[in-house]
Design a protein around this motif. Structure first.
Motif, PDB file in Angstrom:
ATOM      1  N   LEU A 165       6.884  -9.448   8.625  1.00  0.00           N
ATOM      2  CA  LEU A 165       5.595  -9.832   8.043  1.00  0.00           C
ATOM      3  C   LEU A 165       5.173  -8.782   7.027  1.00  0.00           C
ATOM      4  CD1 LEU A 165       2.985 -11.461   7.824  1.00  0.00           C
ATOM      5  CD2 LEU A 165       2.120 -10.200   9.817  1.00  0.00           C
ATOM      6  N   LEU A 166       4.997  -9.212   5.783  1.00  0.00           N
ATOM      7  CA  LEU A 166       4.560  -8.333   4.698  1.00  0.00           C
ATOM      8  C   LEU A 166       3.115  -8.678   4.363  1.00  0.00           C
ATOM      9  CD1 LEU A 166       7.716  -8.747   2.428  1.00  0.00           C
ATOM     10  CD2 LEU A 166       7.287  -6.941   4.110  1.00  0.00           C
ATOM     11  N   MET A 167       2.249  -7.693   4.451  1.00  0.00           N
ATOM     12  CA  MET A 167       0.831  -7.910   4.165  1.00  0.00           C
ATOM     13  C   MET A 167       0.380  -6.975   3.052  1.00  0.00           C
ATOM     14  SD  MET A 167      -0.606  -8.138   8.082  1.00  0.00           S
ATOM     15  CE  MET A 167       0.360  -6.721   8.589  1.00  0.00           C
ATOM     16  N   GLY A 168      -0.472  -7.476   2.188  1.00  0.00           N
ATOM     17  CA  GLY A 168      -1.060  -6.655   1.140  1.00  0.00           C
ATOM     18  C   GLY A 168      -2.529  -6.446   1.423  1.00  0.00           C
ATOM     19  N   GLY A 169      -2.975  -5.202   1.375  1.00  0.00           N
ATOM     20  CA  GLY A 169      -4.370  -4.909   1.648  1.00  0.00           C
ATOM     21  C   GLY A 169      -4.945  -3.964   0.616  1.00  0.00           C
ATOM     22  N   ASP A 170      -6.250  -4.042   0.410  1.00  0.00           N
ATOM     23  CA  ASP A 170      -6.910  -3.150  -0.542  1.00  0.00           C
ATOM     24  C   ASP A 170      -7.034  -1.751   0.041  1.00  0.00           C
ATOM     25  OD1 ASP A 170      -7.270  -4.966  -2.551  1.00  0.00           O
ATOM     26  OD2 ASP A 170      -9.122  -5.742  -1.701  1.00  0.00           O
ATOM     27  N   SER A 171      -7.051  -0.758  -0.857  1.00  0.00           N
ATOM     28  CA  SER A 171      -7.154   0.632  -0.428  1.00  0.00           C
ATOM     29  C   SER A 171      -8.556   1.180  -0.564  1.00  0.00           C
ATOM     30  CB  SER A 171      -6.213   1.502  -1.260  1.00  0.00           C
ATOM     31  OG  SER A 171      -6.598   1.458  -2.623  1.00  0.00           O
ATOM     32  N   GLY A 172      -9.528   0.313  -0.884  1.00  0.00           N
ATOM     33  CA  GLY A 172     -10.898   0.790  -1.019  1.00  0.00           C
ATOM     34  C   GLY A 172     -11.409   1.348   0.298  1.00  0.00           C
ATOM     35  N   GLU A 173     -12.430   2.181   0.224  1.00  0.00           N
ATOM     36  CA  GLU A 173     -12.951   2.837   1.413  1.00  0.00           C
ATOM     37  C   GLU A 173     -13.389   1.804   2.451  1.00  0.00           C
ATOM     38  OE1 GLU A 173     -16.429   6.045   2.686  1.00  0.00           O
ATOM     39  OE2 GLU A 173     -16.084   5.521   0.578  1.00  0.00           O
ATOM     40  N   GLY A 174     -12.880   1.974   3.685  1.00  0.00           N
ATOM     41  CA  GLY A 174     -13.244   1.074   4.767  1.00  0.00           C
ATOM     42  C   GLY A 174     -12.538  -0.260   4.732  1.00  0.00           C
ATOM     43  N   ARG A 175     -11.564  -0.439   3.827  1.00  0.00           N
ATOM     44  CA  ARG A 175     -10.955  -1.758   3.704  1.00  0.00           C
ATOM     45  C   ARG A 175      -9.480  -1.772   4.070  1.00  0.00           C
ATOM     46  NH1 ARG A 175     -12.278  -4.813  -1.701  1.00  0.00           N
ATOM     47  NH2 ARG A 175     -11.446  -6.468  -0.411  1.00  0.00           N
ATOM     48  N   TRP A 176      -8.871  -0.577   4.244  1.00  0.00           N
ATOM     49  CA  TRP A 176      -7.428  -0.547   4.511  1.00  0.00           C
ATOM     50  C   TRP A 176      -7.103  -1.361   5.759  1.00  0.00           C
ATOM     51  CZ3 TRP A 176      -2.891   0.632   2.459  1.00  0.00           C
ATOM     52  CH2 TRP A 176      -1.805   0.715   3.309  1.00  0.00           C
ATOM     53  N   THR A 263       3.659 -20.515  12.262  1.00  0.00           N
ATOM     54  CA  THR A 263       5.030 -20.707  11.765  1.00  0.00           C
ATOM     55  C   THR A 263       6.036 -21.070  12.843  1.00  0.00           C
ATOM     56  OG1 THR A 263       5.593 -18.363  12.026  1.00  0.00           O
ATOM     57  CG2 THR A 263       4.605 -19.040   9.927  1.00  0.00           C
ATOM     58  N   GLY A 264       5.741 -20.688  14.109  1.00  0.00           N
ATOM     59  CA  GLY A 264       6.729 -20.890  15.162  1.00  0.00           C
ATOM     60  C   GLY A 264       7.825 -19.845  15.144  1.00  0.00           C
ATOM     61  N   LEU A 265       7.685 -18.829  14.287  1.00  0.00           N
ATOM     62  CA  LEU A 265       8.683 -17.758  14.189  1.00  0.00           C
ATOM     63  C   LEU A 265       8.252 -16.559  15.025  1.00  0.00           C
ATOM     64  CD1 LEU A 265       9.276 -17.781  10.317  1.00  0.00           C
ATOM     65  CD2 LEU A 265      10.687 -18.887  12.069  1.00  0.00           C
ATOM     66  N   ASN A 266       9.223 -15.792  15.489  1.00  0.00           N
ATOM     67  CA  ASN A 266       8.952 -14.543  16.181  1.00  0.00           C
ATOM     68  C   ASN A 266       9.042 -13.404  15.164  1.00  0.00           C
ATOM     69  OD1 ASN A 266       8.765 -15.536  18.950  1.00  0.00           O
ATOM     70  ND2 ASN A 266      10.941 -15.989  18.757  1.00  0.00           N
ATOM     71  N   ILE A 267       7.980 -12.633  15.029  1.00  0.00           N
ATOM     72  CA  ILE A 267       7.937 -11.557  14.050  1.00  0.00           C
ATOM     73  C   ILE A 267       8.578 -10.293  14.635  1.00  0.00           C
ATOM     74  CG2 ILE A 267       6.454 -10.109  12.616  1.00  0.00           C
ATOM     75  CD1 ILE A 267       6.523 -13.070  11.802  1.00  0.00           C
ATOM     76  N   ASN A 268       9.594  -9.787  13.948  1.00  0.00           N
ATOM     77  CA  ASN A 268      10.259  -8.554  14.397  1.00  0.00           C
ATOM     78  C   ASN A 268       9.474  -7.305  14.004  1.00  0.00           C
ATOM     79  OD1 ASN A 268      12.572 -10.664  13.809  1.00  0.00           O
ATOM     80  ND2 ASN A 268      13.413  -9.194  15.277  1.00  0.00           N
ATOM     81  N   TYR A 269       9.046  -7.263  12.742  1.00  0.00           N
ATOM     82  CA  TYR A 269       8.377  -6.076  12.213  1.00  0.00           C
ATOM     83  C   TYR A 269       7.232  -6.499  11.304  1.00  0.00           C
ATOM     84  CZ  TYR A 269      13.047  -4.176  13.287  1.00  0.00           C
ATOM     85  OH  TYR A 269      14.224  -3.844  13.898  1.00  0.00           O
ATOM     86  N   TRP A 270       6.353  -5.553  11.017  1.00  0.00           N
ATOM     87  CA  TRP A 270       5.329  -5.784  10.013  1.00  0.00           C
ATOM     88  C   TRP A 270       5.234  -4.583   9.087  1.00  0.00           C
ATOM     89  CZ3 TRP A 270       1.468  -2.201   9.716  1.00  0.00           C
ATOM     90  CH2 TRP A 270       1.163  -1.463  10.867  1.00  0.00           C
ATOM     91  N   ALA A 271       4.754  -4.820   7.896  1.00  0.00           N
ATOM     92  CA  ALA A 271       4.504  -3.743   6.934  1.00  0.00           C
ATOM     93  C   ALA A 271       3.251  -4.100   6.144  1.00  0.00           C
ATOM     94  CB  ALA A 271       5.687  -3.561   5.987  1.00  0.00           C
ATOM     95  N   MET A 272       2.326  -3.155   6.060  1.00  0.00           N
ATOM     96  CA  MET A 272       1.101  -3.332   5.273  1.00  0.00           C
ATOM     97  C   MET A 272       1.258  -2.542   3.980  1.00  0.00           C
ATOM     98  SD  MET A 272      -2.074  -4.491   4.945  1.00  0.00           S
ATOM     99  CE  MET A 272      -2.860  -4.788   6.527  1.00  0.00           C
ATOM    100  N   VAL A 273       1.130  -3.214   2.852  1.00  0.00           N
ATOM    101  CA  VAL A 273       1.294  -2.583   1.550  1.00  0.00           C
ATOM    102  C   VAL A 273      -0.073  -2.335   0.931  1.00  0.00           C
ATOM    103  CG1 VAL A 273       2.275  -2.822  -0.759  1.00  0.00           C
ATOM    104  CG2 VAL A 273       3.513  -3.723   1.213  1.00  0.00           C
ATOM    105  N   ASN A 274      -0.336  -1.104   0.571  1.00  0.00           N
ATOM    106  CA  ASN A 274      -1.564  -0.721  -0.110  1.00  0.00           C
ATOM    107  C   ASN A 274      -1.448  -1.182  -1.564  1.00  0.00           C
ATOM    108  OD1 ASN A 274      -3.430   0.676  -1.697  1.00  0.00           O
ATOM    109  ND2 ASN A 274      -3.354   2.493  -0.412  1.00  0.00           N
ATOM    110  N   LEU A 275      -2.187  -2.218  -1.930  1.00  0.00           N
ATOM    111  CA  LEU A 275      -2.029  -2.802  -3.257  1.00  0.00           C
ATOM    112  C   LEU A 275      -2.416  -1.835  -4.374  1.00  0.00           C
ATOM    113  CD1 LEU A 275      -3.251  -6.462  -2.653  1.00  0.00           C
ATOM    114  CD2 LEU A 275      -0.913  -5.585  -2.783  1.00  0.00           C
TER     115      LEU A 275
END
Length: 475
Positions: A165-176, A263-275
């Motif tokens: 699972l690849l997620m993108g998140g904002d790096s603003g204060e309090g939003r990571w 999705t019905g999928l089993n997630i092995n790993y996750w990664a959060m990307v600081n946009l």
């Protein structure tokens, strides 16, 4: 000085240069030649031992190519190599100084003496400097491995696939990490590396959670509440951390429960990307070339538009690439999802091993600041190996978006059917379409579809990059 003395000084000078050359080629040999058997024997044995170790390692790498990745992501080994290179740098420099001493520099002329000092200095600093710089790079790799490594995840494939699972998140204060800006599951064949990118819209609602999970017990009828969307699951969980007593990342864990339910999928790993940090990564590799189909606004999202990224096939820097991927002004979420996939595809295909090596320090710094993940260091080699395989493969995409999916009230059977079909097509196990139908679809994806928000297609007809068997060709 008499001619005889001058000739003798020249002989001693040439001998001194020879001793330095011997130290460069075979450390310790100069000391052996001068009669210092103890120092010479120890140094030469270490040197020959390193050559033997190098030969064995090279042979092992030729037999098992994946061993290189295993070694590259082993923090203990990297620390040992770093310390060994420091010791070698100091020891080798000491041998050069000793070789200069053995050469009796005070016994020949001033000009030769200066030359000997200069040659010895160049050799000493070149060899020691190279080793110290190598130790620095090894240290950077070790620090990166430690900084990125997590303590969760599972390398066991599910039905022959690793799901990240690849997620993108904002790096603003309090939003990571609070409200993921984008969510994509990379489903990777654990043998071939063939990858299917499954994108989920952040505004999906009324979806189920994984059966039996904490969130399923809280929302047995699905995430159906006022303002409850997929990107809000993380915020809800972080407001109810008491439900996740053993979790270091309740928001991420709850989001995974939702994505597995959808999705019905089993997630092995996750990664959060600081946009915001993503632009540093793009700059570290010298930019990325993208097909800008329509002027992309810089700004918006509640602020003024300050400019545009001009159309054309252009090499964009980090700032421009970030806005290419994020812009919503005059566009929609689904066009943006399509552009984000094009960025992923371009970076995977364009970042070469040579680029990584030549920009390693800056890449490592950008990556450490950009990514948070639960991948343990012991599994980095597995994922890196799959990434190398994926680089030479086509990337397929499945996006759970209109017109196929009603994001406000999705039909989960249809959703999971789309995912299964997309994976089957990538693996070559799906029933092939008739030739005429395939030709028609190809034409509609390239010739007749409009361009909206910089992506080929429209929200009503669908975006080519969101449903593609070859993402590169759709971008």
């Amino acid at each position: 000085m008499s001619p005889v003395s001058e000739r003798a000084a020249q002989v001693r000078f040439r001998r001194a240069l020879s001793l330095m050359a011997m130290t460069l080629v075979a450390p310790g040999s100069a000391q052996l030649a001068a009669g210092d058997r103890r120092v010479g024997t120890i140094a030469l044995r270490i040197w020959l031992g390193l050559w033997a170790l190098g030969a064995v390692t090279l042979l092992a790498l030729l037999v098992n190519r994946g061993l290189a990745l295993t070694l590259a992501f082993n923090p203990s080994l990297l620390l040992a190599v770093k310390l060994a290179m420091f010791v070698l740098a100091v020891g080798w420099a000491g041998l050069f100084v000793d070789a200069w001493r053995i050469g009796a520099p005070l016994s020949y002329g001033l000009q030769h003496r200066r030359t000997a000092v200069a040659v010895n200095g160049v050799l000493c600093f070149s060899v020691a400097g190279t080793l110290l710089f190598g130790a620095h790079l090894v240290g950077v790799q070790r620090d990166l491995t430690i900084a990125l490594s997590g303590s969760g995840g599972s390398s066991a494939a599910h039905d022959g696939r690793i799901n990240v699972l690849l997620m993108g998140g904002d790096s603003g204060e309090g939003r990571w990490g609070l409200r993921p800006d984008s969510m994509t599951v990379a489903s990777i064949d654990d043998e071939t590396g063939r990858t299917v990118l499954i994108s989920l819209p952040r505004n999906m609602a009324k979806f189920p959670f994984r059966e039996g999970s904490v969130m399923d017990k809280q929302f047995p009828a699905g995430f159906d509440c006022d303002g409850c969307y997929l990107n809000g699951v993380s915020t809800w969980a972080d407001d109810h951390t008491d439900l996740f007593p053993r979790s270091d990342n309740p928001g991420v864990d709850a989001t995974i429960m939702g994505i597995e339910g959808i999705t019905g999928l089993n997630i092995n790993y996750w990664a959060m990307v600081n946009l915001q940090g993503f632009k540093d990564l793009v700059d570290a590799v010298g930019g990325v070339t993208l097909n800008v189909r329509q002027a992309i606004p810089v700004g918006g999202l509640g602020s003024d538009v300050t400019g545009y990224i001009d159309p054309g096939t252009r090499k964009l820097n980090g700032f421009e690439t970030l806005w290419y991927a994020r812009a919503r002004e005059g566009s929609d979420d689904y066009s943006r999802m399509a552009r984000q996939k094009c960025v992923m595809s371009a970076m995977l295909s364009q970042i070469s091993p040579q680029t990584v090596v030549s920009n390693f320090a800056s890449l490592a710094q950008a990556s450490a600041a950009m990514i948070s993940t639960n991948v343990p260091a012991s599994d980095f080699d597995t994922l890196a190996g799959l990434a190398l395989k994926a680089k030479s493969q086509k990337i397929s995409t499945v996006s759970l978006v209109p017109p196929m999916i009603n994001t406000g009230d999705p039909d989960i059977d249809v959703v999971q059917g789309m995912i299964t079909d997309g994976i089957d097509r990538a693996e070559g196990t799906a029933v092939a379409e008739p030739a005429k139908t395939k030709k028609k679809n190809k034409q509609s994806a390239t010739a007749t579809q409009p361009v909206t928000g910089g992506s080929l297609g429209s929200m009503s007809e669908g975006y080519a990059a969101n449903q593609a068997e070859d993402l590169g060709a759709s971008c």
